[in-house]
Design an enzyme around this catalytic site. Structure first.
Site, mmCIF file in Angstrom:
data_model
loop_
_atom_site.group_PDB
_atom_site.id
_atom_site.type_symbol
_atom_site.label_atom_id
_atom_site.label_comp_id
_atom_site.label_asym_id
_atom_site.label_seq_id
_atom_site.Cartn_x
_atom_site.Cartn_y
_atom_site.Cartn_z
ATOM 1 N N ASP A 157 10.794 59.384 -14.196
ATOM 2 C CA ASP A 157 11.637 60.064 -14.618
ATOM 3 C C ASP A 157 11.043 61.562 -14.470
ATOM 4 O O ASP A 157 10.562 61.775 -15.613
ATOM 5 C CB ASP A 157 12.231 59.617 -15.652
ATOM 6 N N LYS B 59 13.084 71.932 -12.123
ATOM 7 C CA LYS B 59 14.395 70.870 -11.607
ATOM 8 C C LYS B 59 15.471 71.584 -11.073
ATOM 9 O O LYS B 59 16.085 71.279 -10.284
ATOM 10 C CB LYS B 59 14.596 69.899 -12.402
ATOM 11 N N GLU C 9 20.256 58.779 -12.002
ATOM 12 C CA GLU C 9 19.852 58.971 -13.421
ATOM 13 C C GLU C 9 20.938 57.696 -14.033
ATOM 14 O O GLU C 9 20.394 56.983 -14.754
ATOM 15 C CB GLU C 9 19.583 59.880 -13.968
ATOM 16 N N ASP D 103 25.591 60.858 -20.690
ATOM 17 C CA ASP D 103 24.192 61.341 -20.900
ATOM 18 C C ASP D 103 24.485 62.867 -21.563
ATOM 19 O O ASP D 103 24.731 63.566 -21.212
ATOM 20 C CB ASP D 103 23.720 61.331 -19.460
#
Ligand SMILES: *[C@@H]1O[C@H](CO)[C@@H](O)[C@H](O)[C@H]1NC(C)=O
Ligand SMILES: *[C@@H]1O[C@H](CO)[C@@H](O)[C@H](O)[C@H]1NC(C)=O
Ligand SMILES: *[C@@H]1O[C@H](CO)[C@@H](O)[C@H](O)[C@H]1NC(C)=O
Ligand SMILES: *[C@@H]1O[C@H](CO)[C@@H](O)[C@H](O)[C@H]1NC(C)=O
Length: 431
Positions: free
Chosen positions: A37, A100, A205, A228
């Site tokens: 991850d 990211k 994810e 999330d």
């Protein structure tokens, strides 16, 4: 003739027996594929254990499982994770984080200028608008790409696995945000390749989180809502699962809602109290920094206790002590409007898929902020169903991506599969 048969027969028997004994007495096979991850703020790695059927999220640095996705470029080397964070304050222009957000993406000049305001390191776009980070090494400029930052983090995780298994590891599965396009996925894969890993698959994810709960193996679960909520962003996805096949049917989110906002409300509340007591504003920056730390701690404590107390010595007022007790009820009250905003993207994905709350079979929570009791109860009241909280929400993604790695590495019975179908749905942004 007959003795030949006997010899053949015995050797067959020996082989069978060896296989049988081997199954019982040989150590379990070492995982061949690992799950990674690579997160915006934290990254972790896991392995699927064939015998117990459990995922172990490995300890990467000291006692920490996940490490901050931070890299520092120094004259005499490179630091990753907690080591990079420890020196960040003294070396802001060479300490890189949030890579990211830039990986595999093109930006307009205006967007780069806007983003630059948030960062203490220098962003440098190329002629196509792909951003690199400009750092100084021995007084000379060096450009580091976002995928290189990713590869340094992945390398750190890879080394942690190799230390744990005492064996080299060269294949992995990576998770990416569901909204990543092909180019962002390709550059994430590149980060893995630079780190010396063959990336067998990239999974979304939310799909990984659903797999952490074993939803690919449950025939009665079809519609899965994944919520999330992290430090600064909220992502909601509606997945459809059929026979181990996952399809993302809708995505919605708010890029400006998360744990930091809840902290900020508490900081403002305490500042008012301090002003009331001392009749003056804080002047020392350090006081505010300490307050922010105490507030984060108090917020975490309020997840498990009904009260938390914040006490500080205020430098601004000759080290006068200040103490305030915060109840969970107060924390919920000052954040009630923010908490309600979590429901908007949930409604958006339900509308987009024309599903009623009753038609959702499972609710999966991801991200540290979904531990907040009021967040869980709000989702429960809205969906008329208790969200699943058996898996640590901060480890759900790495757990699921490691399950996928276990399947690809042949550690599961062949009857179990998990495949993600490509989707064309776009994320709907809500503010
Ligand atoms: C920077 O200079 C030092 C001392 O000359 C040298 O040891 C080091 O390798 C140099 N760093 C890089 C990245 O070239
Ligand atoms: C490897 O990781 C597992 C799971 O966290 C742990 O139980 C084990 O002690 C580790 N082994 C080594 C050699 O670090
Ligand atoms: C991503 O990589 C695949 C396989 O290497 C390639 O076919 C595809 O064109 C790439 N897509 C983009 C948008 O870079
Ligand atoms: C949080 O809880 C721990 C352990 O109960 C305690 O030591 C700490 O002082 C608490 N912090 C706050 C801010 O309430």
């Amino acid at each position: 003739m007959s003795s030949l048969y006997i010899i053949l027969g015995t050797s067959v028997l020996t082989v069978l027996l060896a296989g049988y004994l081997g199954q019982i007495y040989l150590p379990p096979p070492k995982p061949k594929v690992v799950g990674i991850d690579l997160g915006t703020t934290f990254s972790c790695v896991g392995i699927y254990q064939a015998v117990t059927g459990r995922v172990s999220v490995l300890t990467t640095q000291d006692d920490h499982k996940c490490i901050p996705s931070v890299v520092a470029i120094l004259d005499d080397g490179i630091l990753v994770g907690y080591d990079a964070v420890a020196q960040a304050e003294h070396n802001p222009s060479n300490t890189l984080y949030d890579a990211k957000r830039f990986i595999g993406k093109t930006f307009s000049k205006k967007e780069v200028d806007e983003a630059q305001k948030q960062y203490s390191f220098k962003l440098k776009p190329d002629q196509f608008g792909m951003v690199s980070f400009s750092v100084a090494v021995n007084g000379t400029e060096r450009l580091i790409t976002p995928q290189e930052v990713g590869s340094l983090i992945i390398q750190e995780l890879k080394q942690a696995v190799e230390r744990n298994l005492s064996a080299p590891v060269n294949r992995a599965v990576l998770s990416v945000p569901a909204e990543f396009d092909d180019k962002q996925r390709n550059f994430t894969i590149k980060a893995g390749t630079i780190a010396g890993l063959e990336i067998l698959r990239v999974i979304n994810e939310p799909t990984a989180a659903a797999m952490a709960y074993g939803l690919h193996t449950k025939s009665n679960i079809h519609n899965v809502l994944v919520v999330d909520l992290g430090g600064g962003t909220l992502d909601v996805s509606l997945l459809n699962v059929q026979g181990g096949m996952f399809l993302t049917q809708a995505m919605a989110g708010n890029n400006r809602l998360g744990g930091q906002d809840f902290n900020q409300r508490l900081v403002e509340y305490i500042l008012e109290k301090i002003k009331g007591q001392f009749k003056k504003l804080l002047v020392h920056k350090e006081d505010l920094q300490v307050l922010r730390m105490k507030v984060e701690e108090a917020k975490l404590n309020l997840t498990y206790h009904n009260t938390a107390s914040i006490s500080i010595q205020l430098q601004s007022f000759n080290n006068s002590p200040f103490k305030e007790t915060i109840t969970r009820g107060l924390f919920e009250k000052i954040n009630s409007d923010l908490f309600l905003r979590i429901l908007k993207p949930i409604d958006t994905v339900l509308q987009a898929t024309e599903l009623s709350p009753e038609e959702v079979d499972e609710i999966v929570l991801v991200g540290g902020s979904t531990r907040i009791p009021r967040v869980i109860s709000l989702v429960e009241e809205h969906m008329k169903r208790r969200p699943n909280t058996n898996v640590d929400p901060e480890l759900a993604v790495v757990t699921g991506v490691s399950v996928q790695a276990g399947i690809l590495g042949g550690m599961w019975p062949l009857t179990v599969s998990a495949v993600e179908l490509p989707t064309r749905v776009k994320k709907i942004h809500i503010h």
